[in-house]
Design an enzyme around this catalytic site. Structure first.
Site, mmCIF file in Angstrom:
data_model
loop_
_atom_site.group_PDB
_atom_site.id
_atom_site.type_symbol
_atom_site.label_atom_id
_atom_site.label_comp_id
_atom_site.label_asym_id
_atom_site.label_seq_id
_atom_site.Cartn_x
_atom_site.Cartn_y
_atom_site.Cartn_z
ATOM 1 N N GLU A 59 78.130 71.245 -9.709
ATOM 2 C CA GLU A 59 77.968 72.656 -10.017
ATOM 3 C C GLU A 59 76.550 73.034 -9.603
ATOM 4 O OE1 GLU A 59 78.650 73.885 -14.079
ATOM 5 O OE2 GLU A 59 78.152 75.958 -13.563
ATOM 6 N N ARG A 73 79.467 57.370 -17.496
ATOM 7 C CA ARG A 73 78.317 58.044 -16.910
ATOM 8 C C ARG A 73 77.066 57.190 -17.085
ATOM 9 N NH1 ARG A 73 76.409 63.264 -17.894
ATOM 10 N NH2 ARG A 73 78.506 63.943 -17.550
ATOM 11 N N LYS A 92 71.126 68.718 -17.609
ATOM 12 C CA LYS A 92 70.562 69.687 -16.665
ATOM 13 C C LYS A 92 69.897 70.841 -17.411
ATOM 14 C CE LYS A 92 74.271 69.906 -13.767
ATOM 15 N NZ LYS A 92 75.082 70.430 -12.653
HETATM 16 P P1 ATP Z 1 77.227 70.178 -16.359
HETATM 17 O O1 ATP Z 1 78.662 70.141 -15.926
HETATM 18 O O2 ATP Z 1 77.013 70.034 -17.810
HETATM 19 O O3 ATP Z 1 76.433 71.270 -15.742
HETATM 20 P P2 ATP Z 1 77.054 67.662 -14.988
HETATM 21 O O4 ATP Z 1 75.914 66.714 -15.100
HETATM 22 O O5 ATP Z 1 78.415 67.230 -15.325
HETATM 23 O O6 ATP Z 1 76.566 68.884 -15.828
HETATM 24 P P3 ATP Z 1 78.041 68.443 -12.383
HETATM 25 O O7 ATP Z 1 77.315 69.177 -11.330
HETATM 26 O O8 ATP Z 1 79.287 69.030 -12.921
HETATM 27 O O9 ATP Z 1 76.996 68.237 -13.541
HETATM 28 O O10 ATP Z 1 78.289 66.962 -11.918
HETATM 29 C C1 ATP Z 1 78.886 66.629 -10.689
HETATM 30 C C2 ATP Z 1 79.514 65.256 -10.766
HETATM 31 O O11 ATP Z 1 78.543 64.291 -11.153
HETATM 32 C C3 ATP Z 1 80.614 65.210 -11.812
HETATM 33 O O12 ATP Z 1 81.733 64.552 -11.231
HETATM 34 C C4 ATP Z 1 80.043 64.403 -12.927
HETATM 35 O O13 ATP Z 1 81.037 63.655 -13.583
HETATM 36 C C5 ATP Z 1 79.025 63.513 -12.225
HETATM 37 N N1 ATP Z 1 77.927 63.153 -13.135
HETATM 38 C C6 ATP Z 1 77.139 64.006 -13.823
HETATM 39 N N2 ATP Z 1 76.279 63.332 -14.614
HETATM 40 C C7 ATP Z 1 76.516 62.017 -14.425
HETATM 41 C C8 ATP Z 1 75.965 60.801 -14.955
HETATM 42 N N3 ATP Z 1 74.969 60.809 -15.847
HETATM 43 N N4 ATP Z 1 76.469 59.627 -14.524
HETATM 44 C C9 ATP Z 1 77.457 59.601 -13.617
HETATM 45 N N5 ATP Z 1 78.023 60.690 -13.073
HETATM 46 C C10 ATP Z 1 77.569 61.898 -13.471
#
Ligand code: ATP
Ligand code: MG
Length: 564
Positions: free
Chosen positions: A42, A272, A282
């Protein structure tokens, strides 16, 4: 040999559960043996080391199985998203060593398709417009042990829902006044099945579609359908989406029925990445930037990819780290020293060894000719002779580290002290003969005599002395600012401290700036932002973009040894 067989041979023991699942699908001929993944960030912040774990999996699996990986921006919430983030995300993925080729997509590319599909779901009595407030909808949702209550709008005529749904998008309805909900089952034990919201009104210009839309799809609906539109075979994500998987499958099945297709993407979840002394949210990282608690998103203390890059991390070190920690179904915490170990290991092979004095004190070699300058040759990297050598000038006055001298030293102190000999690295053996103090008793200068026979090629060159010190010739020295970085937080798991304001958990010594360092002249000629060096006996340092004509700025990537 097929790709699968090759992989089986090479890596039989090290396959993780996702690779095993993919191999099973290939073996069973699912999707004609195709492997197609996607990375779906995102664009509401910069990528961090946790995202690197997802990137290595998504792009890595495609590479291992001769497949493809799309980059798809999940841009369904215009309020938080921005093109600044889009650009930074693309730069970081490339830097990590991965490429989506011509497959750059946005969920917003599918807004029309998603809309048409939502209308079709209304026509098929699979969705309805609810005019209740968010609070009432939440109240009616029930709890995991208690069934929910049907909305009074649930059975309204499809024509009415269609009309209102269109109105939701024209701008004439206020935010929060209506939502589109999937009509599934308010009594389902899976809370995500209790008529989840598919669309809500957001009156905010979108960074790509401007004011074209006022109703935006929710993640659960948009994500799975976008996977379907792109022909994704394996939609790999983190464990928190495990409970969403039945809904993911439900929407995909409905789309398959509507389109009359026979393909369905498969969601697989992994743990994660959480790192000690680090925060990965974030929202909180944005707060650190906005409140000026760090320099920017690329502050060398940030767990962001651009922060790690500025700190001096290499893509290889990050990929090696991810490879080491692996992928499982169990959430846990990884020790940040494992990440530090990976960069140390990589820079030990790559970084040129140089001389830098961070806390200088002047040493005068009283028996060395006043105007003489000699040049010594230093190995760029003793680990790798192919890296060659560079010159370092030596003269009568040099700087050494203040902590390398002790006026009254114990027998165990093998650095410089009165009447004892030490070697100046790559040059001569010197013996301290005295010192000068100011009126406050602080040492101003140290005096030494050198042994002219102790340099390379002379009779005493192999003479054993216990200590070897690094040094910089005063008149050839070049000023540097050195930023010593330590952990950003003082506690191992800052996210666990629910009651504390996370700002109170920041380490006040996370950045220590030293303005009066001196480096050897080789660096003046050669150091460019991004270059990585080992300051002998001190640690690994990376040249910062803040460097100017007058002084080089260095960021400490990591100390030579794990001190914690
Ligand atoms: P949010 O959705 O709360 O804004 P997010 O960290 O999930 O935050 P995204 O941009 O949706 O951000 O993440 C993109 C991809 O990265 C998703 O598939 C998510 O599962 C993966 N991802 C995010 N944080 C982690 C992490 N700490 N470890 C492994 N994969 C992650
Ligand atoms: Mg997310």
């Amino acid at each position: 040999m097929t790709t699968v067989e090759k992989n089986e041979e090479a890596e039989k023991k090290s396959l993780n559960f996702i690779e095993q699942a993919i191999e099973n699908d290939i073996r069973e001929g699912k999707n004609g043996g195709r492997v197609h993944t996607r990375f779906p960030p995102e664009p509401n912040g910069y990528l961090h080391i946790g995202h690197a774990k997802a990137i290595c999996m998504d792009f890595g699996a495609a590479q291992s199985y001769g497949g493809k990986c799309n980059l798809r921006f999940d841009d369904t919430n215009p309020v938080k998203e921005d093109t600044e983030y889009v650009d930074a995300i693309m730069e970081d993925i490339h830097w990590l060593g991965f490429d989506w080729e011509d497959r750059l997509f946005y969920a917003s590319d599918y807004f029309q398709k998603l809309w048409d599909l939502a209308e079709e779901m209304i026509r098929r009595d699979l969705a309805y417009v609810d005019e209740q407030s968010a609070e009432i909808i939440a109240q009616q949702k029930g709890t995991p042990t208690q069934a929910g209550i049907n909305s009074p709008y649930r059975d309204r005529p499809t024509e009415e829902s269609l009309e209102l749904f269109r109105k939701m998008n024209t701008g004439e309805i206020e935010e929060g006044a209506m939502v589109l909900r999937a009509k599934i089952d308010m009594t389902s034990p899976n809370m995500h099945f209790r008529d989840p919201i598919m669309y809500r009104i957001i009156k905010h210009p979108h960074h790509r579609t401007g004011n074209a839309w006022n109703a935006y799809p929710m993640y659960d609906y948009a994500h799975g359908q976008s996977d379907y539109f792109e022909g994704i075979t394996h939609s790999i994500c983190t464990l928190e989406f495990e409970v969403h998987r039945p809904l993911y499958d439900y929407f995909a099945t409905k789309l398959m029925e509507i389109e009359g297709g026979d393909y369905k993407p498969r969601q697989i979840e992994f743990n994660r990445l959480n790192l000690t002394y680090t925060m990965m949210s974030k929202r909180k990282l944005l707060q650190l930037v906005k409140e000026g608690l760090v320099r920017d998103w690329d502050d060398p203390r940030m767990p962001t990819i651009c922060g790690l890059r500025r700190r001096g991390y290499t893509p290889e070190s990050i990929r090696n780290f991810i490879n080491r920690i692996g992928y499982t179904k169990y959430d846990g915490m990884i020790d940040v020293s494992l990440l530090e170990h990976s960069i140390r290991e990589d820079l030990n092979k790559k970084a040129t060894r140089v001389s830098a004095v961070i806390d200088p004190i002047k040493v005068v070699i009283t028996n060395y000719p006043e105007d003489l300058v000699e040049t010594f040759s230093i190995d760029n990297n003793p680990e790798n002779p192919e890296e060659g050598k560079h010159d370092i000038p030596f003269s009568r006055e040099i700087y050494i580290e203040r902590e390398d001298f002790m006026e009254e030293a114990s027998k165990k102190f093998f650095r410089m002290t009165v009447d004892k000999e030490v070697r100046l690295k790559g040059a001569y053996i010197v013996k301290c003969t005295g010192l000068k103090k100011d009126e406050n008793g602080n040492i101003e200068e140290i005096y030494c005599e050198y042994d002219p026979e102790s340099k390379t090629g002379m009779p005493n060159c192999n003479k054993k002395v216990k200590g070897t010190l690094h040094w910089v010739s005063v008149k050839h020295s070049y000023p540097a600012e050195v930023r010593l970085y330590n952990r950003l937080f003082t506690v191992e798991d800052p996210s666990a401290e629910q009651d504390a304001d996370f700002r109170t958990l920041l380490n006040p010594e996370s950045e220590v700036v030293i303005n009066k360092a001196f480096v050897e002249p080789y660096l003046k000629e050669n150091a460019k932002p991004g270059d990585k060096y080992q300051f002998q006996r001190i640690g690994y340092f990376c040249v910062d973009k803040d460097s100017t004509e007058d002084k080089i700025v260095f960021n400490r990537t990591v100390s030579l040894k794990d001190s914690k």
